[in-house]
Design an enzyme around this catalytic site. Structure first.
Site, PDB file in Angstrom:
ATOM      1  N   PHE A 118       0.843  -1.376   0.018  1.00  0.00           N
ATOM      2  CA  PHE A 118      -0.038   0.032  -0.108  1.00  0.00           C
ATOM      3  C   PHE A 118       0.886   1.406  -0.062  1.00  0.00           C
ATOM      4  CE2 PHE A 118      -2.232  -3.446   2.245  1.00  0.00           C
ATOM      5  CZ  PHE A 118      -3.454  -3.292   1.677  1.00  0.00           C
ATOM      6  N   ASP A 119       0.461   2.260  -0.799  1.00  0.00           N
ATOM      7  CA  ASP A 119       0.816   3.625  -0.541  1.00  0.00           C
ATOM      8  C   ASP A 119       0.029   4.120   0.589  1.00  0.00           C
ATOM      9  OD1 ASP A 119       1.914   6.151  -0.848  1.00  0.00           O
ATOM     10  OD2 ASP A 119      -0.139   6.787  -1.734  1.00  0.00           O
ATOM     11  N   LYS A 120       0.864   4.969   1.540  1.00  0.00           N
ATOM     12  CA  LYS A 120       0.055   5.394   2.729  1.00  0.00           C
ATOM     13  C   LYS A 120      -1.108   6.601   2.406  1.00  0.00           C
ATOM     14  CE  LYS A 120       1.912   8.059   5.648  1.00  0.00           C
ATOM     15  NZ  LYS A 120       0.929   9.395   6.142  1.00  0.00           N
ATOM     16  N   LYS A 152       9.869   2.567  -4.205  1.00  0.00           N
ATOM     17  CA  LYS A 152       8.836   1.723  -4.038  1.00  0.00           C
ATOM     18  C   LYS A 152       8.818   0.659  -5.196  1.00  0.00           C
ATOM     19  CE  LYS A 152       5.840   5.152  -2.247  1.00  0.00           C
ATOM     20  NZ  LYS A 152       4.702   5.914  -2.142  1.00  0.00           N
ATOM     21  N   VAL A 204      -1.421  -1.042  -4.222  1.00  0.00           N
ATOM     22  CA  VAL A 204      -2.547  -0.183  -4.117  1.00  0.00           C
ATOM     23  C   VAL A 204      -2.317   1.063  -3.874  1.00  0.00           C
ATOM     24  CG1 VAL A 204      -4.783   0.310  -2.991  1.00  0.00           C
ATOM     25  CG2 VAL A 204      -4.045  -2.056  -2.874  1.00  0.00           C
TER      26      VAL A 204
END
Length: 600
Positions: free
Chosen positions: A293-295, A473, A490
């Site tokens: 996940f990205d935050k 990432k 995501v």
């Protein structure tokens, strides 16, 4: 009707001639469309099911078994009719979407009055009136008025959303109360609604990996059945046995079973705010090992606020005006939080702006070099950070803040701590992902490690990595893939496009945005995180359903072929009846996916 006439004439009146001629006409009428399909298939060098049935019926006709030839054609054609009817039902998502597509709009004319026009007559920039109960005809921006809009056709969520001036509205949604005027931003196929229809159509027409395998298998299986039938005839000299094998070996259920699962599952997703952009998604997504996940904007709401601040030195009001002048040119969520916190202030001309990826912004303001960004950027710019500043930074990070530092002419002036709120219900949704078999849940963020760790602890994530640039990432995802893991990423579909692209499955949190739809494999409409467990559960159900249909189809063929050699009762008509029944069974099994709902 001819078959009914044949049996009535024989059983009631004992007229064998009418019996035979009625069955002959029935056989010829029935086999004609099948033979045409067989001929078209052979022209492109494909031995299709129609070829097997045509040969079998012709053989039965030649040996004067008119009952078998007539009944087999009847069952085959009736089965094809039922297949088409049932398959059309599984495409209900497309039908429903098409039926609710806006057809007319109230357009502001040159005389200042609104006139109802066809939707094709609406252009970008036109002003439209939407009344209570009407569908919004285009994607647009509210100019005047307010009301509540049901956006279920876009997001799958039926709870009405409040719309006021400057709010975005989408074609196909319903204004439940109020009256609004909107300016058309996107019309026709360019609207979000139009793109959803296009995506669902493309996804339902595309082939999954399993489906492509079945196509390849059928390409060789069907000729093999034909060859097997010829061999049986050569060995046994029993033509009836040979043509019975041709009928029983038809792979109809095998060919139709996978596509119906595919179409029904994609339709379910479309109605529930989940866009699966292609059937290829199903295989990888159903086996996903790690979800990354990205935050900001994914696990969190994406609307951060300044909650802590420290000033260093004098002329703070002037420094804040410099800071606001620089940050107002950025669309970054942290920049918006800073501008909102500072509020109304004097603004200056900003020159020579340089965006440092993953770091911040450097600009010239009134002859001063202003640097706004994270600690790494300050160190890169050789801005002194004394012991007091280091202590403040550590305290801010412990509270879970993202840091924004501002220096003027190489001297640190402001330290801001900014925090975002975790999306409601995310923790429960992550637990659902674990229960669905996801082994690791990882958050990657450009924020400091303390902030990311805080979020990870609160949500129970497996791993948390901060200070990550976009390329970091992507590299992390590539590392997981090199270890043999199937990875889903995501993100928001804008800043994370490299990661969305490199992951096995790219999942965009997008309110129908162009970038989200274009970049990813799966789109969660309206940025609704709760759609993610549904999406994963749905693809797993689709993969299981496909396997079930394959087992049913292959099992029926094996039982039928075995019964030819080891039973007395099997013949062409019974075989075709069981064959068509198996097709309906796999179709009905696939249609169960239309009602799929992730259990709590």
């Amino acid at each position: 009707m001819l078959i009914v006439i044949a049996f009535i004439s024989k059983l009631s009146f004992g007229n064998v001639d009418v019996f035979h001629w009625a069955l002959i006409f029935a056989s010829v009428l029935g086999v004609a469309p099948i033979a045409i399909q067989a001929y078209q298939a052979l022209k492109v060098k494909v031995v299709s099911i129609d070829v097997l049935v045509t040969i079998a019926v012709t053989g039965a006709f030649l040996i004067k078994n008119f009952e078998e030839s007539a009944i087999v054609t009847l069952l085959f054609l009736f089965g094809a009719f039922l297949e088409q009817r049932t398959l059309n039902k599984t495409r209900s998502a497309i039908k429903e979407l098409t039926e609710i597509a806006p057809q007319r709009a109230l357009k502001l004319m040159e005389n200042g009055k609104f006139k109802e026009v066809e939707i094709d007559e609406v252009d970008v920039g036109d002003i439209l009136l939407v009344k209570t109960g009407a569908r919004v005809p285009v994607d647009g921006t509210v100019l005047t008025g307010e009301g509540y809009i049901n956006e279920a056709s876009i997001t799958g969520e039926s709870v009405p959303v409040s719309k006021k001036k400057d709010a975005q509205v989408y074609a196909g949604t319903i204004l439940e109360n109020g009256t609004i005027q909107i300016v058309a931003d996107r019309v026709g196929e360019d609207t979000t609604f139009g793109k959803i229809i296009e995506l669902v159509e493309e996804a339902q027409d595309s082939k999954s990996e399993t489906e492509r395998f079945i196509d390849r298998f059928s390409k060789y299986y069907t000729p093999a059945v034909l060859v097997f039938g010829i061999i049986v005839w050569l060995v046994t000299r029993d033509i009836e046995l040979a043509i019975t094998i041709l009928v029983l070996g038809c792979p109809g259920a095998l060919v139709i079973g996978v596509p119906v699962s595919n179409v029904a599952g994609i339709g379910n997703g479309a109605r529930n705010g989940v866009l699966l952009k292609a059937s290829e998604v199903i295989n990888d997504f159903s086996k996903v090992d790690a979800v990354v996940f990205d935050k900001t904007g994914t696990l969190t709401i994406g609307n951060p606020k300044v909650v802590d601040i420290e000033f260093y030195g004098n002329d703070i009001d002037e420094v804040l005006s410099y800071l606001a002048s620089v940050e107002r040119e950025s669309d970054h969520p942290l920049a918006k939080a800073v501008v909102e916190y500072i509020g109304s202030t004097k603004l200056h001309t900003v020159k020579n702006t340089e965006v440092v990826k993953g770091g911040g912004i450097i600009a010239q303001v009134d002859g001063h070099r202003v640097v706004v960004g994270n600690v790494a950027l300050m160190e890169q710019e050789k801005v002194p950070l004394n012991e007091k500043v280091r202590e403040d930074i550590a305290q801010f990070e412990q509270k879970g803040n993202s840091l924004v530092l501002t220096s003027v002419d190489g001297e640190l002036k402001v330290l801001m701590g900014i925090r975002d709120q975790i999306r409601p219900g995310v923790k429960e949704d992550l637990q659902k992902l674990k229960s669905l078999g996801v082994k690791s849940l990882v958050v990657l963020s450009g924020d400091n490690q303390g902030t990311v760790d805080l979020v990870a602890r609160e949500l129970g994530l497996t791993e948390a990595h901060g200070h990550m640039l976009p390329e970091d990432k992507s590299a992390y995802i590539a590392k997981l893939q090199a270890e043999g893991q199937i990875v889903a990423f995501v993100g928001d579909g804008v800043n994370d496009s490299p990661s969305l692209a490199i992951a096995n499955i790219g999942i965009a949190m997008g309110s129908g945005t162009d970038v989200a739809i274009e970049t990813s494999d799966v789109v969660l409409m309206n940025s609704d995180f709760s759609r993610l467990p549904h999406a994963l559960g749905l693809t797993k159900a689709m993969a299981n359903n496909m396997r079930q249909n394959i087992v049913i189809a292959v099992g029926v063929v094996l039982v039928l072929l075995a019964s030819v050699f080891f039973s007395e009762w099997m013949n062409m008509s019974i075989g075709m009846l069981v064959h068509e029944a198996s097709i309906l069974v796999v179709i009905l099994n696939g249609m169960r996916l239309l009602r799929y709902k992730l259990s709590d």
